[in-house]
Scaffold this active site. Structure first.
Site, mmCIF file in Angstrom:
data_model
loop_
_atom_site.group_PDB
_atom_site.id
_atom_site.type_symbol
_atom_site.label_atom_id
_atom_site.label_comp_id
_atom_site.label_asym_id
_atom_site.label_seq_id
_atom_site.Cartn_x
_atom_site.Cartn_y
_atom_site.Cartn_z
ATOM 1 N N CYS A 79 45.006 35.046 37.756
ATOM 2 C CA CYS A 79 45.485 35.666 36.452
ATOM 3 C C CYS A 79 46.918 35.453 35.964
ATOM 4 C CB CYS A 79 45.349 37.407 36.392
ATOM 5 S SG CYS A 79 45.217 38.285 34.772
ATOM 6 N N HIS A 170 40.165 38.265 38.786
ATOM 7 C CA HIS A 170 40.918 38.715 39.978
ATOM 8 C C HIS A 170 39.855 38.807 41.190
ATOM 9 C CE1 HIS A 170 44.533 40.309 38.425
ATOM 10 N NE2 HIS A 170 43.824 40.588 36.898
ATOM 11 N N GLU A 172 40.257 39.162 44.063
ATOM 12 C CA GLU A 172 40.800 40.232 45.221
ATOM 13 C C GLU A 172 40.095 41.573 45.077
ATOM 14 O OE1 GLU A 172 43.764 40.839 42.150
ATOM 15 O OE2 GLU A 172 42.458 39.118 42.799
#
Length: 196
Positions: A79, A170, A172
């Site tokens: 990002c 993202h 994660e």
């Protein structure tokens, strides 16, 4: 075991640490530029790219980050991290680290309320990666050395160039660690190569 740092100036640091550990590597929370000497790879997390750049300058990280990349150590930008890696940013006179040969559009998918999820095919990584986009950028164009890994509505959202990896989403924020695991493999390969 390779050590992967997560730049901890702003953004989803804890989630990246969890993902790195789940992928079988040691995670290091990087708050001082000296720590870059102790790690094999680095994640530039999401956040707000302008704020992150201000903090990078404030804590004298800029040259250290650039050197880290140019000495062959892998960097994964997610990002805002993708924006930091880009050589060119639409509507901005100068880009940041300029390590990846690509032009990016900030907040390309709209504001926070326009956040969305999409099942992506990520080349060489996953056929069905559940990607979370939050005020995400996308890549408008890439240089010839850049490999496009994923696309949403004809917009490039993941790419790789040498030891650099980036995603507009993202990875994660879900329990699917395949993207991070892929980066861990890149770091392991680079560590072997740099040692030989």
């Amino acid at each position: 075991m390779v050590k992967i740092g997560v730049l901890a100036l702003q953004g989803a640091v804890r989630e990246h640490v969890r993902s790195v550990e789940a992928s079988g590597a040691e995670a290091v929370v990087v708050k001082r530029k000296e720590q870059l000497d102790e790690i094999d790879g680095l994640i530039l997390p999401g956040g707000e790219s302008t704020t992150m750049r201000r903090l990078i300058d404030k804590y004298d990280f800029f040259d250290a980050l650039k050197n880290f990349g140019t000495q062959g150590k892998p960097i994964f930008g997610t990002c805002a991290g993708l924006i930091l890696l880009a050589s060119d940013i639409v509507g901005q006179e100068s880009a940041h680290l300029q390590l990846m040969d690509m032009k990016v559009e900030r907040n390309a998918f709209g504001r926070q309320v326009d956040s969305f999820e999409a099942a992506l095919e990520v080349k060489g990584i996953a056929e069905d990666f559940e990607a979370v986009f939050i005020r995400a950028p996308y890549v408008v164009e890439v240089g010839e050395d850049v490999e496009v890994l994923a696309v949403v509505n004809n917009n490039i959202v993941a790419a790789k160039q040498g030891q650099y990896l980036c995603s507009a989403f993202h990875p994660e924020l879900t329990d699917d660690h395949r993207m991070t695991a892929y980066f861990v493999e890149m770091v392991e390969a680079a560590k072997k190569e740099l040692a030989s």
